[in-house]
Write an enzyme that holds these catalytic residues in place. Structure first.
Site, short mmCIF file in Angstrom:
data_model
loop_
_atom_site.label_atom_id
_atom_site.label_comp_id
_atom_site.label_asym_id
_atom_site.label_seq_id
_atom_site.Cartn_x
_atom_site.Cartn_y
_atom_site.Cartn_z
N ASP A 1 94.73 36.84 12.03
CA ASP A 1 94.10 37.44 13.17
C ASP A 1 92.64 37.55 12.54
O ASP A 1 92.17 37.56 13.24
CB ASP A 1 94.51 38.36 13.09
CG ASP A 1 94.91 39.61 11.58
OD1 ASP A 1 95.18 38.69 10.61
OD2 ASP A 1 95.52 40.78 11.19
N ASP B 1 108.08 45.71 14.34
CA ASP B 1 108.01 46.96 14.15
C ASP B 1 106.88 47.70 14.42
O ASP B 1 105.95 48.91 14.02
CB ASP B 1 106.97 46.62 12.34
CG ASP B 1 105.56 46.31 12.36
OD1 ASP B 1 105.43 45.32 13.15
OD2 ASP B 1 104.66 46.48 11.36
#
Length: 511
Positions: A356, A281
């Site tokens: 993350d 994306d």
């Protein structure tokens, strides 16, 4: 590798001796009802330890024995078979047919893994040059170049441009994909701006079996058959949750599993020494590849760096204006980032979920930093995804993407090395005029222009200042987004503003 083969051969001999001893001993003859279930489980555990396929193992990294060395693979297979035989024999289950089937299955899987890896390597070899030279040589060259630049600067001469990626230095681009058919929006830009096949594009596809994922896979095959390599993440079962309540975060567990598997293929199977990671994306800037090519050497030259990112969390219009400016950051930005095999091996494990945030934790970051731009080199259009649009409408959609090509490979980037960066940076921050928020606003209304410093004493006070300036307010592992030494720098009405911790600073508080 020879030592490993010797250890495996020794293991094989010891296991066979143990089998013979046990089967000839009175205890074996007098054995009662065998615990076939327990010993079969033990046999499976031993065989899994030598399984040559690239599979995910909890608490450790995947392995690929078959791709590493044929002799070691053969020794591993022999040791595994003997270990399995021992496990079965010790349980008193003299089922020769079952044992033969187990050994035959292991041999077939070994051959399938070897064939699959050879096919993948051959496919990549047709599309890109061979993998790069050893990381140690690259690191030595980068360190020498950095020393030369420092010497030139000390002598008052114009330092040379930074050593960009060498002509034979291959950096693959790993595209993490699931079921977004708009992946063409990302891959088209990668192919459009890619300067050469020194940046092979590898799409790693997850979410197999779902209709949308199958549509995505067909799009990749149809559109990029001869230009992109497609990998399929094989593990589609329900994740193993650390707590039952984590089931609601299943998407984050699957994403972390996919990242771990894909990075394993890049570093442990294909043996690249660096990778650029994007998701399906992201749009990229025209100088995306130029930026990473110019900064690649920094990761070898400076052990206090562990990534280069294309993303600035505070890169909204008006807060970021200089498309040539680069910074160090203690905050891992993600969203288009480069790291090395050295860092991957140093981590030694991978996240179960929220990968993350895991990277941002002190045990993984280890005080290291990333390089980031002032003006973003990526932009996300992924409003719909695992995060359910978190921050998108309030923040991410306002991020500006750089539209001009900056020739970073002609610039001297040695100032980003820690020894060259920290002193001047902190002097600049704490040498700026200290003001309150009330004092800052009038200067901005009259055009500003000078660098100014806003100080904070707590996370709550930082949050108030950040909100007033339009910055992101949250902390991760005690670090504000984009911060370096606790300092968040931005542009407001043309003025450079440093939001800095008051001195003396005790460091990031993670408790």
């Amino acid at each position: 590798m020879a030592a490993a083969r010797q250890r495996l051969t020794l293991l094989l001999v010891l296991v066979l001796v143990g089998v013979l001893y046990y089967t000839l001993s009175p205890r074996a003859a007098a054995a009662g009802t065998p615990d076939t279930e327990g010993n079969a489980a033990h046999a499976d555990h031993v065989l899994a330890a030598y399984d040559p396929r690239p599979i995910w193992k909890s608490g450790g990294l995947p392995v690929d024995v078959g791709a590493a060395d044929p002799d070691m693979a053969a020794a591993a297979a022999g040791a595994a078979a003997a270990a399995g035989a021992a496990a079965v024999g010790f349980g008193g289950r003299p089922d020769a047919a079952a044992l033969a089937d187990q050994v035959a299955r292991l041999g077939r899987e070994l051959e399938e893994a070897r064939t699959s890896n050879e096919r993948l390597r051959a496919e990549l070899a047709q599309r890109s040059p061979p993998p790069p030279p050893a990381a140690a040589a690259a690191a030595a060259a980068a360190a020498a170049a950095a020393a030369a630049a420092a010497a030139a600067a000390a002598a008052g001469a114009t330092p040379p441009a930074s050593p960009s990626v060498a002509p034979d230095h291959v950096i693959p681009v790993l595209v993490i994909a699931c079921n977004r058919v708009e992946i063409t929006r990302s891959v088209d830009l990668l192919l459009q701006h890619r300067p050469s096949d020194r940046f092979p594009i590898i799409v790693s596809q997850d979410c197999g079996g779902t209709p949308k994922a199958q549509d995505t896979e067909q799009v990749v095959i149809a559109h990029y058959k001869d230009t992109v390599t497609l990998l399929r993440q094989p593990e589609q079962q329900e994740p193993s949750y650390e707590q039952p309540s984590h089931r609601k975060w299943g998407a984050y567990y699957r994403i972390a599993r996919h990242y771990g598997w894909a990075l394993t293929q890049i570093f442990d199977v294909l043996l690249y020494d660096a990778v650029i990671i994007v998701e399906d994306d992201l749009e990229i800037s025209p100088d995306f590849f130029e930026y990473f090519a110019a900064t690649r050497w920094l990761l070898d030259a400076d052990p206090t760096l562990f990534c280069v990112s294309a993303w600035n969390d505070n890169g909204k219009r008006g807060l970021a204006t200089d498309n040539r400016a680069l910074f160090r950051s203690d905050f891992f930005p993600g969203l288009g980032w480069m790291t090395t095999r050295r860092v991957w091996l140093d981590w030694g494990s991978w996240a179960h979920a929220f990968w993350d945030d895991w990277v941002r934790e002190p045990p993984q970051r280890k005080g290291r930093a990333c390089v980031r731009p002032e003006v973003n080199r990526t932009f996300t259009f992924g409003r719909i995804g695992a995060s359910q649009g978190q921050f998108f409408d309030s923040h991410l959609k306002f991020i500006q993407l750089n539209r001009e090509f900056v020739k970073f490979t002609d610039m001297d980037l040695s100032f980003l090395l820690k020894d060259n960066y920290d002193g001047p940076f902190l002097q600049r921050v704490y040498g700026a005029r200290g003001v309150s928020l009330a004092e800052l606003k009038p200067t901005l209304a009259h055009g500003g222009g000078e660098e100014q410093r806003l100080e904070y004493h707590s996370e709550a006070e930082f949050g108030r200042l950040a909100k007033a300036l339009g910055l992101m307010e949250d902390f991760k592992a005690g670090v504000p987004r984009t911060a370096y030494h606790g300092v968040v720098t931005c542009k407001v009405e043309g003025s450079v503003i440093h939001v800095a911790p008051a001195r003396p600073w005790a460091g990031y508080q993670t408790g």
